[in-house]
Design a protein around this motif. Structure first.
Motif, mmCIF file in Angstrom:
data_model
loop_
_atom_site.group_PDB
_atom_site.id
_atom_site.type_symbol
_atom_site.label_atom_id
_atom_site.label_comp_id
_atom_site.label_asym_id
_atom_site.label_seq_id
_atom_site.Cartn_x
_atom_site.Cartn_y
_atom_site.Cartn_z
ATOM 1 N N VAL A 76 -21.103 162.976 58.918
ATOM 2 C CA VAL A 76 -20.057 163.939 58.520
ATOM 3 C C VAL A 76 -18.955 163.984 59.587
ATOM 4 N N MET A 77 -19.353 164.059 60.870
ATOM 5 C CA MET A 77 -18.346 164.123 61.940
ATOM 6 C C MET A 77 -17.568 162.814 62.036
ATOM 7 N N ARG A 83 -9.136 162.558 60.131
ATOM 8 C CA ARG A 83 -8.253 163.247 61.080
ATOM 9 C C ARG A 83 -8.786 163.002 62.504
ATOM 10 N N PRO A 84 -8.380 161.878 63.124
ATOM 11 C CA PRO A 84 -8.955 161.516 64.430
ATOM 12 C C PRO A 84 -8.740 162.587 65.506
ATOM 13 N N SER A 85 -9.821 162.920 66.192
ATOM 14 C CA SER A 85 -9.719 163.835 67.341
ATOM 15 C C SER A 85 -10.860 163.528 68.301
ATOM 16 N N ARG A 107 -13.879 152.288 67.783
ATOM 17 C CA ARG A 107 -14.202 153.674 67.419
ATOM 18 C C ARG A 107 -14.165 153.858 65.905
ATOM 19 N N ARG A 108 -13.166 153.254 65.244
ATOM 20 C CA ARG A 108 -13.035 153.437 63.790
ATOM 21 C C ARG A 108 -14.110 152.663 63.016
#
Lengths: 249, 87
Positions: free
Chosen positions: A73-74, A81-83, A153-154
């Motif tokens: 989920v995270m 919405r990258p953070s 990361r993606r």
């Protein structure tokens, strides 16, 4: 409680009091759970003492499922919405999920050795747990190799999202496809009251400990992220200072 | 970087394929396995020890990593203070 580095880079170095209290409560719950299992619960009529693996095995399985699902989920949130905080939470959940997945994959076969006469069988639930664990480990290795790369990361986040349907299938595997794995919760529950207390105490203790591990790991990752940001800022300042004399001359 | 990622992903797909086949073929027949002879107490102790070891290794790893990061953070803050204000 907070060591300030500069006006815009406040990094809490020390562990917050609430986390320390939570760690103590979790440790006490685990101790209480172990004592209850050892002293209060009877040995199973058919399996004997080895059945006592069940309490922490199932608790670890809950922690694994919740951890990996929360990581998915995270990761999805981080993809949309990258953070940094979503990424840190996804990694924390994933790492803790993998730790408990290994707990499940080691305690399960030891229990199976006594109850089934063998350590492993390729039945649906076991195979799915192994697959999901391998997928999660692959994501962790990918993130380790990719370091701070955005594409790493993606891709890691996308792979973690793919773990969610598999985690869902683990839950229903026995119901849909059969196999040897017992269904305790769906299959009538635990009849003995002492065993039932031991079961839920172990589940609460393990989930509380897993949450503490996630919170601790999250703090560590956020600290790393801020350290990297600070290092970048320092490099930029040094570069600017080196360029300044050249620009004036 | 992209080629490394592709290699990792393709290796994983190839490695996991036999597991999918095993899943499709259904559960193993338990009746062919012989009667249990291992002590249940030993298995119980081994299971709990392994679980504790796994969680402990993770905790030690997190604590050591955090100590390293904190040391680096202190070092960086000193360097920033030394270079003056105005980041």
């Amino acid at each position: 409680m907070t060591q300030t580095l500069s006006a815009d880079t406040r990094v809490p170095i020390r562990v917050p009091k609430t986390l320390i209290i939570w760690i103590i409560i979790s440790a006490l719950l685990v101790q209480a759970s172990l004592l209850w299992i050892a002293l209060k619960t009877p040995a199973d009529v058919n399996l004997g003492i080895v059945q006592k693996i069940f309490y922490f095995h199932v608790g670890s399985a809950f922690a694994m499922m919740l951890g990996l699902t929360a990581a998915s989920v995270m990761s999805l949130i981080d993809l949309i919405r990258p953070s940094d905080s979503a990424d840190a939470l996804a990694r924390s959940f994933l790492e803790v999920g993998v730790v408990f997945a290994f707990c499940v994959l080691t305690s399960g076969p030891l229990w199976a050795r006594k109850s089934w006469g063998m350590y492993w069988t390729w039945e649906p639930r076991l195979t799915l747990v192994l697959l999901v664990t391998l997928l999660a480990v692959a994501v962790l290795i990918l993130r380790m190799l990719a370091k701070d790369s955005t594409i790493g990361r993606r891709v890691g986040a996308a792979m973690a999202v793919m773990g969610a349907p598999a985690s869902y299938l683990i839950h229903f595997a026995v119901k849909w496809w059969g196999g040897n794995h017992p269904q305790v919760i769906q299959g009538g529950g635990i009849q003995n009251s002492e065993m039932r207390v031991a079961f839920w105490l172990a589940v609460v203790a393990i989930l509380s400990s897993a949450a503490v591990l996630v919170a601790t790991r999250y703090r560590a990752i956020r600290l790393q992220q801020r350290t990297q940001a600070l290092a970048l800022r320092l490099s930029a300042r040094v570069l600017r200072r080196q360029r300044a004399p050249m620009e004036t001359s | 970087m992209t080629s490394t990622l592709t290699r990792i992903v393709s290796t994983l797909v190839v490695a996991l394929f036999p597991l999918g086949e095993a899943l499709a073929s259904g559960a193993a027949d338990l009746s062919k396995y012989k009667e249990e002879s291992v002590s249940g107490g030993s298995l119980l102790v081994a299971a709990y020890l392994v679980m504790w070891a796994l969680v402990s290794v993770f905790v030690v790893r997190v604590v050591l990593g955090q100590a390293k990061t904190e040391a680096r953070l202190t070092e960086l803050s000193e360097q920033i203070d030394a270079t003056g204000d105005g980041g």
